[in-house]
Design an enzyme around this catalytic site. Structure first.
Site, PDB file in Angstrom:
ATOM      1  N   ASP A  15       0.939  -1.140  -0.061  1.00  0.00           N
ATOM      2  CA  ASP A  15       0.079  -0.031   0.074  1.00  0.00           C
ATOM      3  C   ASP A  15       0.990   1.093   0.039  1.00  0.00           C
ATOM      4  O   ASP A  15       2.109   1.099   0.018  1.00  0.00           O
ATOM      5  CB  ASP A  15      -0.828  -0.031   1.245  1.00  0.00           C
ATOM      6  N   LEU A  16       0.311   2.293   0.159  1.00  0.00           N
ATOM      7  CA  LEU A  16       1.052   3.603   0.173  1.00  0.00           C
ATOM      8  C   LEU A  16       2.127   3.690   1.081  1.00  0.00           C
ATOM      9  O   LEU A  16       3.231   4.213   1.059  1.00  0.00           O
ATOM     10  CB  LEU A  16       0.061   5.059   0.409  1.00  0.00           C
TER      11      LEU A  16
END
Length: 132
Positions: A15-16
């Protein structure tokens, strides 16, 4: 018998924040199961073509213990917990070095034409005897 499968975490797996997205652990253990089946001599493509039989996941019990991160090298251990003529239950552990990150118990069954449950292939039952 425990099968070991290694993989590296890519940017696309995260994810980010650079943490492995939770659903990707299911992909990691799927790859490991496919390699385990191949390693014991079962040709899933032939099984489908000749017998119209495929393996499907019936149940997954999973615990997320720690986060894997971008560029980690992970190992997935796969071992048989229980085998019956109709189902195969596998334990799978995802580790970074010796640290457990994810554990799952996966129940597999075989289905034939029309998605109906069938006995596990005889070839698999010979290799993985019934019991736990």
């Amino acid at each position: 018998m425990t099968h070991r499968f290694s993989l590296r975490v890519y940017y696309e797996d995260t994810d980010l924040a650079g943490i492995v997205y939770y659903a990707n652990y299911l992909k990691f253990i799927e790859r490991a199961r496919s390699e385990w089946v191949r390693s014991i001599g079962i040709d899933q493509a032939r099984m489908k073509a000749e017998d119209n039989t495929v393996f499907v996941v019936r149940r997954v019990e999973a615990d997320y213990l720690r986060s894997a991160l971008f560029d980690d090298v992970l190992v997935v251990d796969t071992s048989v917990f229980l085998a019956t003529p109709a189902r195969l239950v596998l334990d799978q552990i995802v580790r970074r070095k010796e640290e457990k990150l994810f554990v799952a118990r996966v129940t597999l069954v075989a289905v034939g034409a029309g998605g109906r449950a069938v006995r596990l292939p005889a070839e698999l039952r010979r290799i993985v005897p019934a019991g736990g």
